[in-house]
Design a protein around this motif. Structure first.
Motif, PDB file in Angstrom:
ATOM      1  N   ASP A   8       0.839  -1.208   0.000  1.00 20.80           N
ATOM      2  CA  ASP A   8       0.000   0.000   0.000  1.00 20.80           C
ATOM      3  C   ASP A   8       0.870   1.252   0.000  1.00 20.80           C
ATOM      4  OD1 ASP A   8      -2.464  -1.067  -0.118  1.00 20.80           O
ATOM      5  OD2 ASP A   8      -2.981  -0.774   1.996  1.00 20.80           O
ATOM      6  N   ARG A   9       1.922   1.214   0.814  1.00 24.25           N
ATOM      7  CA  ARG A   9       2.802   2.375   0.935  1.00 24.25           C
ATOM      8  C   ARG A   9       3.560   2.619  -0.367  1.00 24.25           C
ATOM      9  NH1 ARG A   9       4.989   5.710   4.902  1.00 24.25           N
ATOM     10  NH2 ARG A   9       2.958   5.229   5.813  1.00 24.25           N
ATOM     11  N   ILE A  10       3.986   1.537  -0.994  1.00 26.82           N
ATOM     12  CA  ILE A  10       4.791   1.672  -2.215  1.00 26.82           C
ATOM     13  C   ILE A  10       3.958   2.173  -3.394  1.00 26.82           C
ATOM     14  CG2 ILE A  10       5.943   0.321  -4.013  1.00 26.82           C
ATOM     15  CD1 ILE A  10       7.062  -1.485  -1.926  1.00 26.82           C
ATOM     16  N   THR A  11       2.722   1.700  -3.494  1.00 26.97           N
ATOM     17  CA  THR A  11       1.988   1.947  -4.734  1.00 26.97           C
ATOM     18  C   THR A  11       1.354   3.341  -4.802  1.00 26.97           C
ATOM     19  OG1 THR A  11       0.118   0.744  -3.792  1.00 26.97           O
ATOM     20  CG2 THR A  11       1.526  -0.452  -5.318  1.00 26.97           C
ATOM     21  N   ILE A  12       1.123   3.999  -3.676  1.00 28.68           N
ATOM     22  CA  ILE A  12       0.583   5.372  -3.693  1.00 28.68           C
ATOM     23  C   ILE A  12      -0.710   5.440  -4.515  1.00 28.68           C
ATOM     24  CG2 ILE A  12       1.043   7.798  -4.039  1.00 28.68           C
ATOM     25  CD1 ILE A  12       3.716   7.314  -3.253  1.00 28.68           C
ATOM     26  N   ASN A  13      -1.793   5.184  -3.851  1.00 24.20           N
ATOM     27  CA  ASN A  13      -3.071   5.054  -4.554  1.00 24.20           C
ATOM     28  C   ASN A  13      -3.896   6.354  -4.605  1.00 24.20           C
ATOM     29  OD1 ASN A  13      -3.052   1.988  -2.855  1.00 24.20           O
ATOM     30  ND2 ASN A  13      -2.823   2.161  -5.062  1.00 24.20           N
ATOM     31  N   VAL A  14      -3.274   7.492  -4.316  1.00 24.44           N
ATOM     32  CA  VAL A  14      -4.029   8.752  -4.291  1.00 24.44           C
ATOM     33  C   VAL A  14      -4.776   8.964  -5.611  1.00 24.44           C
ATOM     34  CG1 VAL A  14      -3.833  11.261  -4.130  1.00 24.44           C
ATOM     35  CG2 VAL A  14      -2.289   9.797  -2.808  1.00 24.44           C
ATOM     36  N   SER A  15      -6.067   9.246  -5.512  1.00 28.89           N
ATOM     37  CA  SER A  15      -6.851   9.548  -6.708  1.00 28.89           C
ATOM     38  C   SER A  15      -8.142  10.236  -6.270  1.00 28.89           C
ATOM     39  CB  SER A  15      -7.171   8.256  -7.473  1.00 28.89           C
ATOM     40  OG  SER A  15      -7.710   8.562  -8.748  1.00 28.89           O
ATOM     41  N   GLN A  16      -8.932  10.658  -7.197  1.00 23.80           N
ATOM     42  CA  GLN A  16     -10.246  11.224  -6.875  1.00 23.80           C
ATOM     43  C   GLN A  16     -11.076  11.242  -8.146  1.00 23.80           C
ATOM     44  OE1 GLN A  16      -8.200  15.050  -5.979  1.00 23.80           O
ATOM     45  NE2 GLN A  16      -9.981  16.018  -6.875  1.00 23.80           N
ATOM     46  N   LEU A  17     -12.388  11.349  -7.974  1.00 24.44           N
ATOM     47  CA  LEU A  17     -13.269  11.472  -9.139  1.00 24.44           C
ATOM     48  C   LEU A  17     -12.980  12.797  -9.835  1.00 24.44           C
ATOM     49  CD1 LEU A  17     -16.597  10.208  -7.499  1.00 24.44           C
ATOM     50  CD2 LEU A  17     -15.355   9.054  -9.354  1.00 24.44           C
ATOM     51  N   PHE A  18     -12.955  12.773 -11.155  1.00 24.14           N
ATOM     52  CA  PHE A  18     -12.758  13.983 -11.949  1.00 24.14           C
ATOM     53  C   PHE A  18     -11.538  14.783 -11.470  1.00 24.14           C
ATOM     54  CE2 PHE A  18     -17.138  12.703 -12.402  1.00 24.14           C
ATOM     55  CZ  PHE A  18     -17.330  12.782 -13.757  1.00 24.14           C
ATOM     56  N   ARG A  19     -10.447  14.037 -11.205  1.00 21.55           N
ATOM     57  CA  ARG A  19      -9.189  14.696 -10.808  1.00 21.55           C
ATOM     58  C   ARG A  19      -8.705  15.557 -11.976  1.00 21.55           C
ATOM     59  NH1 ARG A  19      -4.031  11.108  -8.799  1.00 21.55           N
ATOM     60  NH2 ARG A  19      -2.852  12.786  -7.838  1.00 21.55           N
ATOM     61  N   ASN A  20      -8.257  16.763 -11.696  1.00 22.52           N
ATOM     62  CA  ASN A  20      -7.897  17.753 -12.712  1.00 22.52           C
ATOM     63  C   ASN A  20      -9.110  18.042 -13.601  1.00 22.52           C
ATOM     64  OD1 ASN A  20      -4.942  15.979 -12.638  1.00 22.52           O
ATOM     65  ND2 ASN A  20      -5.011  18.124 -12.058  1.00 22.52           N
ATOM     66  N   PRO A  21     -10.065  18.798 -13.060  1.00 21.78           N
ATOM     67  CA  PRO A  21     -11.347  19.007 -13.753  1.00 21.78           C
ATOM     68  C   PRO A  21     -11.193  19.511 -15.180  1.00 21.78           C
ATOM     69  CG  PRO A  21     -11.453  19.884 -11.529  1.00 21.78           C
ATOM     70  CD  PRO A  21     -10.030  19.440 -11.742  1.00 21.78           C
TER      71      PRO A  21
END
Ligand SMILES: C[S@@+](CC[C@H](N)C(=O)[O-])C[C@H]1O[C@@H](n2cnc3c(N)ncnc32)[C@H](O)[C@@H]1O
Length: 281
Positions: A82-95
């Motif tokens: 989990d730490r290595i893969t960095i799963n940060v995301s969000q819906l409509f990231r960079n609108p």
């Protein structure tokens, strides 16, 4: 017996030394054997710092000792991944990229692709990008046939992705009308992709560093905020294979802090819009 000089438990190896280099190299081999992830393809300094900081919690002095912990404790291995893969995301990231997709790319692809869009969200994390794309296509081209392949190296995050559930924070930059129309509000807090979106996205476990997609098999590839963790060589290699997977007239969307480093004509690409490339040949 270890070839490394001995250190007291809890006294980490001084970084930048030959001993620390050998310790890290041994750990890379260990992780490749244990889970198939090739850390040599990721930027060394930030990866090593992240892993050593994580291993420190366990009071180990070397990554060789930490590898023993990983062998014995599947939960620790999962936590490290989990730490290595960095799963940060969000819906409509960079609108602004989603406005571009909705107003230009999707209508163009529907026209040139005879009403069908085959898309790939490469490094999809928990699926926010793939479902944002499905909602965008349903919104602007409701009769289009849409098939989204979404892939990631992290099996645990893929299990979450299949549920299509997002917190309100994940949805903080999503246009409210698209949320209302294509997602269901969850009791209390958050959103779930509706059945139509769920049916449009197919998740696969896949290592982008190893996969060889069939040439010309996609109309649209999104690979955003993934190759930033790779070495320059690995990044160029992945960009070349993703470009080759596009049909002529297809689009390649990268993250809005990224660039394709190699000459575009070698990849058969041209710049279409900021952070968007069009496949020419
Ligand atoms: C920061 S997220 C980006 C998610 C999404 N593309 C976005 O921009 O919001 C990076 C994702 O890349 C995945 N990843 C890292 N290395 C990978 C590899 N070799 N193959 C496939 N996915 C990988 C990680 O597991 C993680 O889910």
């Amino acid at each position: 017996m270890s070839a490394l000089p001995s250190h007291g438990a809890g006294a980490p190896l001084p970084s930048g030394t030959a001993a620390a280099d050998a310790d890290y190299a041994g750990f890379v081999v260990h992780l490749r054997r244990q889970v198939g992830i090739d850390l040599d393809q990721y930027k060394r300094r930030q990866m090593e710092r992240r892993i050593r900081a994580f291993a420190d919690r366990r009071g180990v002095a070397t990554l060789a000792e930490y590898a023993e912990v990983l062998r014995a404790e599947p939960d620790e291995l999962n936590a490290l991944l989990d730490r290595i893969t960095i799963n940060v995301s969000q819906l409509f990231r960079n609108p602004e990229q989603w406005v571009r997709l909705g107003e230009q790319l999707v209508p163009d692809l529907v026209t040139t692709g005879n009403g069908r869009i085959r898309a790939w969200s490469a490094g999809c994390s928990f699926g926010a990008e793939a479902y944002s794309l499905a909602a965008t296509v349903k919104e602007v081209a409701p009769t289009a046939r849409i098939d989204i392949r979404a892939s990631d190296i992290d099996q645990r995050i893929l299990a979450a992705a299949g549920r299509g559930e997002f917190t309100s924070d994940d949805a903080r930059t999503a246009p409210p009308e698209l949320l209302e129309r294509h997602f269901e509000a969850l009791p209390g807090n958050g959103w779930r992709a509706n059945r139509s979106l769920l049916a449009s996205v197919h998740f696969h476990h896949e290592d982008l560093l190893a996969t060889r997609p069939a040439p010309g098999s996609f109309d649209l590839v999104l690979c955003r905020n993934v190759v930033i963790y790779f070495t320059p060589e690995a990044r160029e290699d992945v960009h070349a294979r993703l470009a080759a997977s596009l049909r002529p007239g297809g689009y390649f969307v990268i993250g809005s802090t990224e660039r394709i480093a190699q000459p575009l004509d070698e990849l058969g690409l041209e710049i279409a819009y900021p952070f968007v490339y069009r496949k020419v040949t």
